[in-house]
Each structure stands twice: as C-alpha cells, then as structure tokens.
Design an enzyme around this catalytic site. Structure first.
Site, PDB file in Angstrom:
ATOM      1  CE  LYS A  24     -43.689  -7.513 -14.051  1.00  0.00           C
ATOM      2  NZ  LYS A  24     -43.606  -8.851 -13.411  1.00  0.00           N
ATOM      3  CG  ASN A  25     -40.087  -8.335 -11.918  1.00  0.00           C
ATOM      4  OD1 ASN A  25     -41.314  -8.331 -11.784  1.00  0.00           O
ATOM      5  ND2 ASN A  25     -39.491  -8.914 -12.941  1.00  0.00           N
ATOM      6  CB  CYS A 118     -47.588 -18.323 -15.586  1.00  0.00           C
ATOM      7  SG  CYS A 118     -45.816 -18.193 -15.786  1.00  0.00           S
ATOM      8  NE  ARG A 123     -42.281 -18.491 -12.839  1.00  0.00           N
ATOM      9  CZ  ARG A 123     -42.716 -17.256 -13.069  1.00  0.00           C
ATOM     10  NH1 ARG A 123     -43.698 -17.056 -13.912  1.00  0.00           N
ATOM     11  NH2 ARG A 123     -42.184 -16.232 -12.429  1.00  0.00           N
ATOM     12  CG  ASP A 306     -38.071 -11.139 -16.971  1.00  0.00           C
ATOM     13  OD1 ASP A 306     -38.125 -10.601 -15.857  1.00  0.00           O
ATOM     14  OD2 ASP A 306     -38.394 -12.329 -17.165  1.00  0.00           O
ATOM     15  NE  ARG A 398     -49.414 -10.338 -15.089  1.00  0.00           N
ATOM     16  CZ  ARG A 398     -49.102 -11.583 -14.730  1.00  0.00           C
ATOM     17  NH1 ARG A 398     -49.445 -12.599 -15.506  1.00  0.00           N
ATOM     18  NH2 ARG A 398     -48.435 -11.821 -13.624  1.00  0.00           N
TER      19      ARG A 398
HETATM   20  C1  EPZ Z   1     -38.655 -13.418 -11.010  1.00  0.00           C
HETATM   21  O1  EPZ Z   1     -39.531 -14.537 -11.004  1.00  0.00           O
HETATM   22  C2  EPZ Z   1     -39.309 -12.381 -11.882  1.00  0.00           C
HETATM   23  N1  EPZ Z   1     -40.607 -12.003 -11.308  1.00  0.00           N
HETATM   24  C3  EPZ Z   1     -39.511 -12.938 -13.302  1.00  0.00           C
HETATM   25  O2  EPZ Z   1     -40.050 -11.898 -14.099  1.00  0.00           O
HETATM   26  C4  EPZ Z   1     -38.135 -13.327 -13.851  1.00  0.00           C
HETATM   27  O3  EPZ Z   1     -38.291 -13.899 -15.126  1.00  0.00           O
HETATM   28  C5  EPZ Z   1     -37.471 -14.334 -12.910  1.00  0.00           C
HETATM   29  O4  EPZ Z   1     -37.379 -13.764 -11.581  1.00  0.00           O
HETATM   30  C6  EPZ Z   1     -36.074 -14.714 -13.361  1.00  0.00           C
HETATM   31  O5  EPZ Z   1     -35.269 -13.566 -13.436  1.00  0.00           O
HETATM   32  C7  EPZ Z   1     -40.626 -11.181 -10.231  1.00  0.00           C
HETATM   33  O6  EPZ Z   1     -39.594 -10.748  -9.729  1.00  0.00           O
HETATM   34  C8  EPZ Z   1     -41.974 -10.830  -9.694  1.00  0.00           C
HETATM   35  P1  EPZ Z   1     -37.013 -17.505 -10.128  1.00  0.00           P
HETATM   36  P2  EPZ Z   1     -39.252 -15.769  -9.975  1.00  0.00           P
HETATM   37  O7  EPZ Z   1     -37.511 -18.067  -8.854  1.00  0.00           O
HETATM   38  O8  EPZ Z   1     -38.709 -15.256  -8.697  1.00  0.00           O
HETATM   39  C9  EPZ Z   1     -36.644 -22.144 -10.913  1.00  0.00           C
HETATM   40  C10 EPZ Z   1     -41.537 -10.896 -15.620  1.00  0.00           C
HETATM   41  O9  EPZ Z   1     -41.739 -11.070 -16.827  1.00  0.00           O
HETATM   42  N2  EPZ Z   1     -37.101 -22.271  -9.516  1.00  0.00           N
HETATM   43  O10 EPZ Z   1     -35.704 -16.768 -10.145  1.00  0.00           O
HETATM   44  O11 EPZ Z   1     -40.457 -16.621  -9.943  1.00  0.00           O
HETATM   45  C11 EPZ Z   1     -37.769 -21.684 -11.818  1.00  0.00           C
HETATM   46  O12 EPZ Z   1     -38.508 -22.804 -12.285  1.00  0.00           O
HETATM   47  C12 EPZ Z   1     -41.350 -12.095 -14.696  1.00  0.00           C
HETATM   48  O13 EPZ Z   1     -41.453  -9.760 -15.057  1.00  0.00           O
HETATM   49  C13 EPZ Z   1     -37.037 -23.515  -8.905  1.00  0.00           C
HETATM   50  O14 EPZ Z   1     -36.617 -24.513  -9.511  1.00  0.00           O
HETATM   51  O15 EPZ Z   1     -38.103 -16.541 -10.770  1.00  0.00           O
HETATM   52  C14 EPZ Z   1     -37.048 -21.006 -12.930  1.00  0.00           C
HETATM   53  O16 EPZ Z   1     -36.625 -21.997 -13.841  1.00  0.00           O
HETATM   54  C15 EPZ Z   1     -41.470 -13.409 -15.449  1.00  0.00           C
HETATM   55  N3  EPZ Z   1     -37.457 -23.628  -7.618  1.00  0.00           N
HETATM   56  C16 EPZ Z   1     -35.792 -20.417 -12.262  1.00  0.00           C
HETATM   57  O17 EPZ Z   1     -35.673 -21.077 -10.998  1.00  0.00           O
HETATM   58  C17 EPZ Z   1     -37.940 -22.561  -6.902  1.00  0.00           C
HETATM   59  O18 EPZ Z   1     -38.294 -22.719  -5.724  1.00  0.00           O
HETATM   60  C18 EPZ Z   1     -35.871 -18.934 -12.007  1.00  0.00           C
HETATM   61  O19 EPZ Z   1     -37.008 -18.690 -11.209  1.00  0.00           O
HETATM   62  C19 EPZ Z   1     -38.003 -21.298  -7.550  1.00  0.00           C
HETATM   63  C20 EPZ Z   1     -37.579 -21.178  -8.852  1.00  0.00           C
END
Ligand code: EPZ
Length: 421
Positions: A24-25, A118, A123, A306, A398
């Site tokens: 998915k990701n 969410c 996020r 995850d 999902r």
């Molecule tokens: C991706 O989300 C995945 N989703 C998530 O999977 C996964 O949990 C996450 O990466 C971490 O591995 C997809 O790929 C579609 P991040 P993403 O930006 O990109 C902080 C699932 O269950 N952050 O790496 O949104 C954020 O708050 C989903 O399949 C900032 O501070 O995750 C978090 O604490 C859930 N500023 C951390 O980084 C930003 O601009 C990781 O977020 C962006 C993120």
C-alpha cells in the site's frame, strides 16, 4: 457511515500458505508519480484497497484516465488539466498530499485542502513545505487550504529535521524536473522510497541513493511513462507472521522480500518463534508461549511503527513483562483500551506501554480505531478464547486485501457482518 463487523472464533491454529499483496505504502506514491509521465504508465501488483481507490479518485479528479484490470493499473496522465483537490476528496486519505510534488513539477501550481490529522497523530506537513520552499516553491496556507506555486523549480540542498517518508517522496517527485541538482539529507530510508526511485528512473529521472540517508537527484527536462511492479507489502507480511505466532501455528508467508522484514524477523525470533527464511517466502512456526521482549519503534531500518500495535497484541500473551516505546507517532496507543477489554494487562506512560503477559486473551466486544489498531485486534481475536466481535473493520480494509478469504484458507473461523446505512 455504518461500518461492518467481524465475528471471530479464537484459538484456531493457523496452518498453510498465505500470499502477500503489493505494498500500500509504495502503491500510493507510485500512483502520484505517474502524474509526472506525459502518457500512460502501467503499475502491476497494485492491491485492491480502499486507500488505493481514494488515490485513484484524486487522480481522476485531476483529469488522469485510470483503468484497473485485476492487479494492473494503467494511468494516463496526458490529459491532466486541474491541479486542485477539494476538501471532501482530501479528507478521505491524507496520503493524497503526495500529489504536491508531481503537480508542482508538471504544472508549477497546486491547491489541496490540508489533509486532516488522524487517530494516530496530528500528521504535520512542515517538512514537506520546508523542502518544497527550498526548491523555489511559494507556499500559502489559508482557510485550511495549502496553495503552492513556482515559475520554475530549482535544485537545492534540503535537510529534513525528521526522516519523513511523505516529505522525502514529495521532494523527490518535485526535484526530478527541477533545474540542477537536489540532495535530500536525513531522508527516509524505507524500501518504499527505493521503489519510488526505481520507478522514477524508469521514467527517465536521475535519482540515486534512496535507502541511504542522502538522496541525489539530477533534474531532467521531462519524464516519459513507464511500467513497474510494486514491491510486496512488508507490513502485511509482518502482520501474518504475528498471526502464526499468536495461534501457535505453522504458516508459510509467500511473496516477501526478507531484508525488508529484518527488524520484524529479529524481534519475533527474539521472542522465541521459529522463523525460516526462503528466497521469497518466510515460514513461521510456534509452539507454547513466547518470551517477552522490549521494543522501540524507529525510522527504517529500525522496527516499523506500523507493526507496533500488532506486536503489542502478541506480547499481551508473552511470558513476562515487555516494554514498548512508540517514538514516531504521538497517539498510537488507541488499541490499548481495546486489548484491555480482552484481558490484556497494559499500562501506558506517555509514549511507553508496559505489557504484563497473560496466559490467554478472552473474547470480547471491541472496535477498531484505525488501520493498524484494527489489525492488532484482529490478531488478538484469532488467539483469544471463545468469540470476539470486532466493530468498524472498514478501517482494516484500508490496508489489507482479501483478509477474510486469506485467513479462512489458513483455518480461521470468521464471519463478516455488513451493517446497512
Ligand atoms: C508513512 O506516513 C506511512 N504512510 C505510514 O503508514 C507510516 O506509519 C509512516 O510513513 C512512518 O513510517 C504512507 O506511506 C502512505 P512520516 P507519513 O512523514 O509519510 C513527523 C499505515 O498504517 N512529521 O514519515 O505521513 C510525523 O508527525 C500508515 O500504513 C513531521 O514532523 O509519515 C511523524 O511523527 C500510518 N513533519 C513522523 O514525522 C512532516 O512534515 C513520521 O511521519 C512530516 C512528518
């Protein structure tokens, strides 16, 4: 909207083979990246998931032609005309924010409603915006919308404060058509980033270093469509490994890339399960109770956040006390209350959960609060005594394709009850 429920009879030992679907990701950023190719790209092994359907709706709204034949998706980005996505579409799935980079690269303009937070966290998107601004993009946030525009993208040296997966992907997809060289430092290193690099390079981009902590992108004039097979879903695979352990089963999980599962394999083996690696499959066997282990979620190649809820379900029945620390998301313990209803002994202190293993979980009425919490409760129900009613299983749809039939084949006893309305 009314959500469906599972009625699951626990204590059924799972045995046999289960095939993992495409990731998915990885599918989500790849679908967004198809916008960059002026013509029709083909993606294979795209799973049939609600999140994918939502991303396709966004692409169609933008003017792309999308045709699905089984697991093959054809995306024609030639006819792209709009670059605005409204509130309703954006609310359905926050990963639609991955169209920012490609639309800026193709059009120099994009307007999306700010994807909401969410259940698991607020996020934020500050790293996405910081990186795009360094590439010469102007960004304005007003009335819950994010507007971004540029008259030309200029390569830059971008340092991410956190190795954000989405920010890394958005910046990569903008930088491939920027003038000059972009380096993304402290980039996310997930396998899905490498998969995106491979697809972009097939389209004529020049991206190197994904999977390491600095990614170098030499901007090019334009990209052509390409064909690509999505990597298997390492989180789905990890979830099935835990199902085998929790039901004292013997399961062969097919269509995996073992090195993508290294942290999960290490932790499950440390807990005492018997894991056998083959080329593209993994066998997991379990007899008796597992041992408690401590766990800390970290960016890849650390233990994936995850998989944290699923792992907590497993540790709920371990011999001894385990400590889980969730370092990525600020609110990813929603499954704790529901696991407690099934007899788990868990206390939470901030981002740390202390799990005292119990002999067995008990069937109960529980509900999914988000995708991976739902997966954790699904696993707990498979292992629990008697019957569990798991509400709001649409969350699980999902991220897991054909879950019911995949698990029935392994010997699980479950019913899906549709709720009208
Ligand atoms: C991706 O989300 C995945 N989703 C998530 O999977 C996964 O949990 C996450 O990466 C971490 O591995 C997809 O790929 C579609 P991040 P993403 O930006 O990109 C902080 C699932 O269950 N952050 O790496 O949104 C954020 O708050 C989903 O399949 C900032 O501070 O995750 C978090 O604490 C859930 N500023 C951390 O980084 C930003 O601009 C990781 O977020 C962006 C993120």
């Amino acid at each position: 909207m009314a959500m469906d429920r599972y009625v699951i009879t626990g204590k059924q030992r799972l045995e046999g083979k289960i095939r993992v679907s495409g990731a998915k990701n990885s599918s989500l950023p790849l679908l967004a990246a198809a916008i960059l190719g002026e013509g029709t790209s083909t993606l294979l092994e795209i799973p049939d998931l609600v999140d994918i359907t939502h991303m396709v709706e966004v692409l169609e709204h933008l003017g792309c032609g999308v045709v699905r034949q089984g697991k093959t998706m054809q995306i024609n980005a030639g006819g792209l005309e709009s670059c605005e996505v409204d509130e309703a579409l954006m609310r359905q799935m926050r990963a639609s924010n991955l169209i920012l980079g490609p639309l800026l690269a193709r059009f120099g303009r994009v307007k999306i409603s700010r994807p909401g937070g969410c259940a698991i966290g607020s996020r934020p998107m500050d790293q996405h915006i910081k990186g795009l601004e360094q590439l010469g993009v102007k960004v304005r946030e007003k009335h819950g919308y994010i507007e971004a525009w540029t008259d030309h993208l200029q390569g830059a040296d971008v340092y991410l404060d956190v190795p954000s997966v989405g920010a890394t992907e958005n910046i990569m997809m903008a930088a491939v058509l920027a003038k000059g060289v972009t380096v993304i430092r402290n980039a996310a290193r997930e396998p899905e980033i490498v998969d995106l690099q491979n697809f972009l390079n097939k389209m004529g981009a020049k991206v190197r270093g994904s999977g390491l902590d600095a990614i170098r992108i030499d901007g090019v004039e334009k990209l052509h469509p390409a064909e690509h097979i999505v990597i298997p879903d390492r989180i789905e695979a990890g979830t099935h490994m835990i199902a085998a352990v929790m039901t004292q089963g013997d399961v062969v999980i097919e269509n995996v890339i073992p090195e993508h599962l290294e942290p999960v394999i290490a932790k499950i083996s440390q807990a005492g399960a018997r894991v056998t690696l083959m080329d593209d499959s993994i066998r997991v066997q379990q007899r008796g109770r597992i041992r408690s282990v401590d766990l800390k979620t970290m960016p890849y190649p650390g233990f994936p956040t995850d998989m944290q809820p699923q792992f907590m379900a497993m540790l709920s029945c371990a011999e001894g006390t385990s400590i889980i620390t969730e370092t990525i998301f600020e609110n990813r313990f929603q499954h704790v209350d529901e696991l407690r209803r099934m007899g788990a002994k868990i206390t939470v202190e901030g981002r740390t959960a202390i799990i005292r293993g119990v002999q067995t979980l008990e069937g109960a009425f529980v509900e999914a609060t988000d995708l991976r919490a739902g997966a954790a409760l699904f696993l707990a129900a498979l292992a629990a005594e008697e019957v569990t009613v798991l509400e709001k299983v649409n969350y699980i749809d999902r991220g897991y394709e054909n879950l019911e039939e995949k698990y029935r084949q392994l010997g699980a006893k479950l019913l899906r009850i549709h709720q009208e309305g």
